[in-house]
Scaffold this motif. Structure first.
Motif, PDB file in Angstrom:
ATOM      1  N   UNK A 140      42.479 -27.215  -8.414  1.00  0.00           N
ATOM      2  CA  UNK A 140      41.060 -27.082  -8.701  1.00  0.00           C
ATOM      3  C   UNK A 140      40.753 -25.641  -9.078  1.00  0.00           C
ATOM      4  N   UNK A 141      39.927 -25.436 -10.093  1.00  0.00           N
ATOM      5  CA  UNK A 141      39.581 -24.091 -10.554  1.00  0.00           C
ATOM      6  C   UNK A 141      38.129 -23.764 -10.201  1.00  0.00           C
ATOM      7  N   UNK A 177      38.943  -7.703 -12.941  1.00  0.00           N
ATOM      8  CA  UNK A 177      38.139  -8.790 -13.482  1.00  0.00           C
ATOM      9  C   UNK A 177      39.030  -9.785 -14.225  1.00  0.00           C
ATOM     10  N   UNK A 178      38.839 -11.072 -13.955  1.00  0.00           N
ATOM     11  CA  UNK A 178      39.579 -12.112 -14.649  1.00  0.00           C
ATOM     12  C   UNK A 178      40.849 -12.555 -13.955  1.00  0.00           C
ATOM     13  N   UNK A 179      41.261 -11.867 -12.898  1.00  0.00           N
ATOM     14  CA  UNK A 179      42.471 -12.261 -12.193  1.00  0.00           C
ATOM     15  C   UNK A 179      42.214 -13.550 -11.409  1.00  0.00           C
ATOM     16  N   UNK A 180      43.300 -14.303 -11.168  1.00  0.00           N
ATOM     17  CA  UNK A 180      43.195 -15.602 -10.508  1.00  0.00           C
ATOM     18  C   UNK A 180      43.913 -15.556  -9.165  1.00  0.00           C
ATOM     19  N   UNK A 181      43.208 -15.948  -8.115  1.00  0.00           N
ATOM     20  CA  UNK A 181      43.782 -16.047  -6.780  1.00  0.00           C
ATOM     21  C   UNK A 181      44.131 -17.509  -6.495  1.00  0.00           C
ATOM     22  N   UNK A 182      45.220 -17.719  -5.760  1.00  0.00           N
ATOM     23  CA  UNK A 182      45.658 -19.068  -5.434  1.00  0.00           C
ATOM     24  C   UNK A 182      45.554 -19.302  -3.930  1.00  0.00           C
ATOM     25  N   UNK A 183      44.825 -20.341  -3.557  1.00  0.00           N
ATOM     26  CA  UNK A 183      44.764 -20.770  -2.163  1.00  0.00           C
ATOM     27  C   UNK A 183      45.555 -22.071  -2.062  1.00  0.00           C
ATOM     28  N   UNK A 198      46.418 -26.861  -5.309  1.00  0.00           N
ATOM     29  CA  UNK A 198      45.919 -25.553  -4.883  1.00  0.00           C
ATOM     30  C   UNK A 198      44.539 -25.291  -5.478  1.00  0.00           C
ATOM     31  N   UNK A 199      43.832 -24.360  -4.869  1.00  0.00           N
ATOM     32  CA  UNK A 199      42.580 -23.866  -5.437  1.00  0.00           C
ATOM     33  C   UNK A 199      42.883 -22.595  -6.213  1.00  0.00           C
ATOM     34  N   UNK A 200      42.542 -22.568  -7.505  1.00  0.00           N
ATOM     35  CA  UNK A 200      42.754 -21.411  -8.368  1.00  0.00           C
ATOM     36  C   UNK A 200      41.394 -20.761  -8.606  1.00  0.00           C
ATOM     37  N   UNK A 201      41.238 -19.565  -8.086  1.00  0.00           N
ATOM     38  CA  UNK A 201      39.930 -18.912  -8.073  1.00  0.00           C
ATOM     39  C   UNK A 201      39.938 -17.712  -9.008  1.00  0.00           C
ATOM     40  N   UNK A 202      39.195 -17.819 -10.100  1.00  0.00           N
ATOM     41  CA  UNK A 202      39.082 -16.711 -11.054  1.00  0.00           C
ATOM     42  C   UNK A 202      37.999 -15.746 -10.568  1.00  0.00           C
ATOM     43  N   UNK A 203      38.367 -14.484 -10.475  1.00  0.00           N
ATOM     44  CA  UNK A 203      37.466 -13.465  -9.951  1.00  0.00           C
ATOM     45  C   UNK A 203      36.721 -12.794 -11.106  1.00  0.00           C
ATOM     46  N   UNK A 204      35.398 -12.792 -11.014  1.00  0.00           N
ATOM     47  CA  UNK A 204      34.565 -12.091 -11.983  1.00  0.00           C
ATOM     48  C   UNK A 204      33.952 -10.871 -11.289  1.00  0.00           C
ATOM     49  N   UNK A 205      34.286  -9.691 -11.757  1.00  0.00           N
ATOM     50  CA  UNK A 205      33.815  -8.460 -11.137  1.00  0.00           C
ATOM     51  C   UNK A 205      32.557  -7.987 -11.861  1.00  0.00           C
ATOM     52  N   UNK A 206      31.474  -7.800 -11.123  1.00  0.00           N
ATOM     53  CA  UNK A 206      30.211  -7.379 -11.732  1.00  0.00           C
ATOM     54  C   UNK A 206      30.199  -5.863 -11.961  1.00  0.00           C
ATOM     55  N   UNK A 207      29.355  -5.437 -12.874  1.00  0.00           N
ATOM     56  CA  UNK A 207      29.212  -4.007 -13.144  1.00  0.00           C
ATOM     57  C   UNK A 207      28.457  -3.351 -11.990  1.00  0.00           C
TER      58      UNK A 207
END
Length: 317
Positions: A140-141, A177-183, A198-207
């Motif tokens: 799941x993403x 920003x944009x990296x993917x973490x796996x749970x 697994x859960x694939x979590x894309x990280x969006x870093x704010x300004x």
């Protein structure tokens, strides 16, 4: 967008050692660092590509999964496409199926045993043989928005899922920003008792209103008064871990850059060195600009100290 092969980006062979990958990264990072190539957008893009390639290849688990074709160069999951087996089910080869050794068979269980590496088994139901498949559940993403300083310092953040459940996600220090973490095990349940996805979590870093990240360094613009710029002095400067005191050298102009060592992105996995923080001074005259005493002083002082700051830029003859 096509992501380049990380080995090609770093200019190393696929059997390169960890030290060889680290040396190649440091050489290229120094060559393309934005601070050494101001205004060069191509150099900045190469620096990002080099950093991304190193992050993947410096992680033994990610490197192994990339080499096996399980993830692509961006770290995204590569799921095999079994759609071509449908061609056989719809009339090719006369409706017959072939096992991995090329032997013709009409038994679905033999077919799936070949496809899924023996994870397919048969069972008797209602007096007949029916298929039972044990397959891993789908991944799941999700998207997770993280503040810049939290991404740099590391934190734990709760993710609300569409079904109402929550996941506590550990954000490693320095994530980009944009990296993917796996749970692991947090995706869809498996089929027939198979393991969950697994859960694939894309990280969006704010300004951030103050800080800007460039590679592993942080940049911040700090205003100073006219007297602080001319006479020098101590000022308070924000950093990722809280305010610190630094010295402004006497005679500083707007645009002067001061460095705080080790105050950028912290050191991380794969030998990533800690970055620095660069402080750009911005001189502000403030309410004193309308002071009669200051005006009188400048009227007498300026003619004795002629200076044209635009001449060095070619703006005046």
């Amino acid at each position: 967008m096509v992501v380049e092969d990380p080995y090609e980006v770093l200019g190393v062979k696929r059997d390169a050692s960890d030290d060889g990958i680290r040396r190649a990264y440091r050489k290229l990072a120094k060559k393309f660092h934005p601070d050494l190539n101001p205004g060069n957008s191509q150099a900045e893009e190469r620096f990002k590509a080099v950093s991304s390639a190193y992050e993947l290849l410096s992680d033994p688990d990610k490197r192994g999964r990339y080499d096996r074709g399980e993830i692509d160069a961006s770290g995204a999951e590569q799921r095999p496409d079994y759609s071509y087996y449908r061609d056989f089910a719809e009339g090719r080869n006369g409706g017959k199926y072939y096992g991995g050794d090329g032997e013709q068979t009409d038994d679905f269980s033999d077919l799936f045993a070949n496809l899924f590496g023996g994870r397919f088994r048969t069972r008797a139901t209602d007096g007949g043989a029916g298929p039972e498949i044990r397959l891993r559940g789908a991944d799941r993403r999700y998207l997770l928005t993280v503040d810049l300083l939290d991404a740099i310092n590391g934190t734990t953040q709760r993710l609300q899922l569409p079904d109402g459940k929550t996941l506590d996600v550990a954000i490693p220090p320095g994530i980009e920003d944009g990296k993917v973490l796996r749970l692991k095990g947090q995706g869809d349940p498996g089929l027939g008792g198979g393991p969950p996805g697994d859960a694939l979590i894309e990280v969006r870093v704010t300004s951030h209103p103050l800080f800007k990240r460039v590679g592993n360094d942080l940049h911040v613009e700090v205003p100073v008064t006219l007297s602080e710029a001319v006479l020098g002095g101590s000022i308070t400067v924000p950093t990722r871990t809280g305010p610190v005191t630094m010295t402004v050298p006497a005679g500083s102009d707007t645009g002067r850059v001061l460095r705080l060592r080790g105050k950028g992105v912290p050191a991380g996995r794969g030998g990533r060195p800690a970055g620095d923080q660069y402080v750009t001074l911005k001189v502000e005259v403030g309410p004193g600009a309308d002071d009669a005493e200051l005006k009188d002083f400048l009227r007498n002082w300026a003619p004795k100290h002629p200076f044209d700051p635009r001449r060095k830029l070619g703006m005046t003859p």
